[in-house]
Design a protein around this motif. Sequence first.
Motif, PDB file in Angstrom:
ATOM      1  N   ARG A  34       0.831  -1.209   0.000  1.00  9.73           N
ATOM      2  CA  ARG A  34       0.000   0.000   0.000  1.00  9.73           C
ATOM      3  C   ARG A  34       0.865   1.257   0.000  1.00  9.73           C
ATOM      4  O   ARG A  34       0.601   2.213  -0.738  1.00  9.73           O
ATOM      5  CB  ARG A  34      -0.931   0.018   1.216  1.00  9.73           C
ATOM      6  CG  ARG A  34      -2.220  -0.751   1.015  1.00  9.73           C
ATOM      7  CD  ARG A  34      -3.215  -0.485   2.132  1.00  9.73           C
ATOM      8  NE  ARG A  34      -2.703  -0.815   3.442  1.00  9.73           N
ATOM      9  CZ  ARG A  34      -2.797  -1.998   4.030  1.00  9.73           C
ATOM     10  NH1 ARG A  34      -3.401  -2.991   3.404  1.00  9.73           N
ATOM     11  NH2 ARG A  34      -2.303  -2.210   5.229  1.00  9.73           N
ATOM     12  N   GLU A  35       1.906   1.252   0.830  1.00  7.49           N
ATOM     13  CA  GLU A  35       2.782   2.422   0.894  1.00  7.49           C
ATOM     14  C   GLU A  35       3.525   2.615  -0.427  1.00  7.49           C
ATOM     15  O   GLU A  35       3.682   3.735  -0.906  1.00  7.49           O
ATOM     16  CB  GLU A  35       3.763   2.297   2.055  1.00  7.49           C
ATOM     17  CG  GLU A  35       4.669   3.493   2.226  1.00  7.49           C
ATOM     18  CD  GLU A  35       3.923   4.802   2.537  1.00  7.49           C
ATOM     19  OE1 GLU A  35       4.512   5.879   2.296  1.00  7.49           O
ATOM     20  OE2 GLU A  35       2.770   4.760   3.008  1.00  7.49           O
ATOM     21  N   PHE A  36       3.981   1.525  -1.031  1.00  8.41           N
ATOM     22  CA  PHE A  36       4.666   1.619  -2.316  1.00  8.41           C
ATOM     23  C   PHE A  36       3.730   2.215  -3.372  1.00  8.41           C
ATOM     24  O   PHE A  36       4.115   3.113  -4.122  1.00  8.41           O
ATOM     25  CB  PHE A  36       5.173   0.246  -2.769  1.00  8.41           C
ATOM     26  CG  PHE A  36       5.961   0.309  -4.040  1.00  8.41           C
ATOM     27  CD1 PHE A  36       7.320   0.582  -4.021  1.00  8.41           C
ATOM     28  CD2 PHE A  36       5.349   0.128  -5.267  1.00  8.41           C
ATOM     29  CE1 PHE A  36       8.053   0.669  -5.203  1.00  8.41           C
ATOM     30  CE2 PHE A  36       6.068   0.206  -6.451  1.00  8.41           C
ATOM     31  CZ  PHE A  36       7.423   0.481  -6.415  1.00  8.41           C
ATOM     32  N   LEU A  37       2.503   1.716  -3.435  1.00  3.38           N
ATOM     33  CA  LEU A  37       1.538   2.231  -4.415  1.00  3.38           C
ATOM     34  C   LEU A  37       1.235   3.705  -4.173  1.00  3.38           C
ATOM     35  O   LEU A  37       1.053   4.469  -5.123  1.00  3.38           O
ATOM     36  CB  LEU A  37       0.248   1.418  -4.355  1.00  3.38           C
ATOM     37  CG  LEU A  37       0.364  -0.036  -4.818  1.00  3.38           C
ATOM     38  CD1 LEU A  37      -0.922  -0.786  -4.502  1.00  3.38           C
ATOM     39  CD2 LEU A  37       0.706  -0.118  -6.275  1.00  3.38           C
ATOM     40  N   HIS A  38       1.200   4.090  -2.914  1.00 10.42           N
ATOM     41  CA  HIS A  38       0.947   5.485  -2.564  1.00 10.42           C
ATOM     42  C   HIS A  38       2.109   6.385  -3.000  1.00 10.42           C
ATOM     43  O   HIS A  38       1.891   7.451  -3.575  1.00 10.42           O
ATOM     44  CB  HIS A  38       0.729   5.604  -1.051  1.00 10.42           C
ATOM     45  CG  HIS A  38       0.621   7.010  -0.564  1.00 10.42           C
ATOM     46  ND1 HIS A  38      -0.501   7.778  -0.762  1.00 10.42           N
ATOM     47  CD2 HIS A  38       1.500   7.783   0.101  1.00 10.42           C
ATOM     48  CE1 HIS A  38      -0.304   8.975  -0.235  1.00 10.42           C
ATOM     49  NE2 HIS A  38       0.914   9.004   0.300  1.00 10.42           N
ATOM     50  N   ARG A  39       3.333   5.946  -2.746  1.00 10.10           N
ATOM     51  CA  ARG A  39       4.504   6.772  -3.063  1.00 10.10           C
ATOM     52  C   ARG A  39       4.873   6.774  -4.536  1.00 10.10           C
ATOM     53  O   ARG A  39       5.403   7.751  -5.056  1.00 10.10           O
ATOM     54  CB  ARG A  39       5.734   6.266  -2.290  1.00 10.10           C
ATOM     55  CG  ARG A  39       5.739   6.659  -0.869  1.00 10.10           C
ATOM     56  CD  ARG A  39       7.098   6.379  -0.277  1.00 10.10           C
ATOM     57  NE  ARG A  39       6.988   6.107   1.135  1.00 10.10           N
ATOM     58  CZ  ARG A  39       8.002   5.802   1.904  1.00 10.10           C
ATOM     59  NH1 ARG A  39       9.217   5.727   1.396  1.00 10.10           N
ATOM     60  NH2 ARG A  39       7.812   5.572   3.185  1.00 10.10           N
ATOM     61  N   PHE A  40       4.679   5.658  -5.182  1.00  3.15           N
ATOM     62  CA  PHE A  40       5.164   5.486  -6.550  1.00  3.15           C
ATOM     63  C   PHE A  40       4.048   5.044  -7.499  1.00  3.15           C
ATOM     64  O   PHE A  40       4.142   3.991  -8.132  1.00  3.15           O
ATOM     65  CB  PHE A  40       6.305   4.457  -6.576  1.00  3.15           C
ATOM     66  CG  PHE A  40       7.395   4.738  -5.595  1.00  3.15           C
ATOM     67  CD1 PHE A  40       8.274   5.791  -5.786  1.00  3.15           C
ATOM     68  CD2 PHE A  40       7.537   3.951  -4.466  1.00  3.15           C
ATOM     69  CE1 PHE A  40       9.275   6.056  -4.875  1.00  3.15           C
ATOM     70  CE2 PHE A  40       8.546   4.210  -3.538  1.00  3.15           C
ATOM     71  CZ  PHE A  40       9.418   5.263  -3.750  1.00  3.15           C
ATOM     72  N   PRO A  41       3.002   5.843  -7.635  1.00  2.00           N
ATOM     73  CA  PRO A  41       1.887   5.411  -8.494  1.00  2.00           C
ATOM     74  C   PRO A  41       2.297   5.212  -9.952  1.00  2.00           C
ATOM     75  O   PRO A  41       1.772   4.337 -10.632  1.00  2.00           O
ATOM     76  CB  PRO A  41       0.857   6.533  -8.350  1.00  2.00           C
ATOM     77  CG  PRO A  41       1.633   7.721  -7.886  1.00  2.00           C
ATOM     78  CD  PRO A  41       2.785   7.171  -7.077  1.00  2.00           C
ATOM     79  N   GLU A  42       3.273   6.012 -10.420  1.00  2.00           N
ATOM     80  CA  GLU A  42       3.702   5.874 -11.817  1.00  2.00           C
ATOM     81  C   GLU A  42       4.433   4.550 -12.060  1.00  2.00           C
ATOM     82  O   GLU A  42       4.362   3.994 -13.148  1.00  2.00           O
ATOM     83  CB  GLU A  42       4.582   7.055 -12.237  1.00  2.00           C
ATOM     84  CG  GLU A  42       5.935   7.131 -11.556  1.00  2.00           C
ATOM     85  CD  GLU A  42       5.933   7.611 -10.091  1.00  2.00           C
ATOM     86  OE1 GLU A  42       6.974   7.473  -9.431  1.00  2.00           O
ATOM     87  OE2 GLU A  42       4.907   8.108  -9.612  1.00  2.00           O
ATOM     88  N   GLU A  43       5.102   4.028 -11.048  1.00  2.00           N
ATOM     89  CA  GLU A  43       5.814   2.754 -11.198  1.00  2.00           C
ATOM     90  C   GLU A  43       4.880   1.561 -11.100  1.00  2.00           C
ATOM     91  O   GLU A  43       5.229   0.468 -11.538  1.00  2.00           O
ATOM     92  CB  GLU A  43       6.902   2.624 -10.125  1.00  2.00           C
ATOM     93  CG  GLU A  43       8.053   3.565 -10.328  1.00  2.00           C
ATOM     94  CD  GLU A  43       9.144   3.344  -9.313  1.00  2.00           C
ATOM     95  OE1 GLU A  43       9.451   2.173  -9.012  1.00  2.00           O
ATOM     96  OE2 GLU A  43       9.675   4.343  -8.809  1.00  2.00           O
ATOM     97  N   SER A  44       3.726   1.761 -10.505  1.00  2.57           N
ATOM     98  CA  SER A  44       2.820   0.647 -10.300  1.00  2.57           C
ATOM     99  C   SER A  44       1.639   0.658 -11.262  1.00  2.57           C
ATOM    100  O   SER A  44       0.752  -0.167 -11.166  1.00  2.57           O
ATOM    101  CB  SER A  44       2.319   0.642  -8.851  1.00  2.57           C
ATOM    102  OG  SER A  44       1.758   1.889  -8.516  1.00  2.57           O
TER     103      SER A  44
END
Length: 92
Positions: free
Chosen positions: A53-63
């Motif tokens: 969840r934190e990764f998706l929040h911080r890096f939406p362009e990568e996900s």
Amino acid sequence: MTDRPHGIDPQELADDDLRRELAHIHETRHDTLLRGSESALEAHTQRMFALEREFLHRFPEESAPDPQRTRAGSREHAGQPVPGRDITGSPG
């Protein structure tokens, strides 16, 4: 001392640490599934979801999904009509 049974809160992790933690938890997932206790699997799942969840929040362009891996992108690539888009690919 703060009780952190499942590690540091993902929001408190630096970007590089978040990436490292996420990679590690994915590396250990299969083993936890096959050999871990029910409580270990539950803790692993909760931690994995929190990190993701934190990764998706911080890096939406990568996900964001690769357009070729979506139905619309695949249809467009194959020259098939895409519901909701006109012939030029614009939203219709």
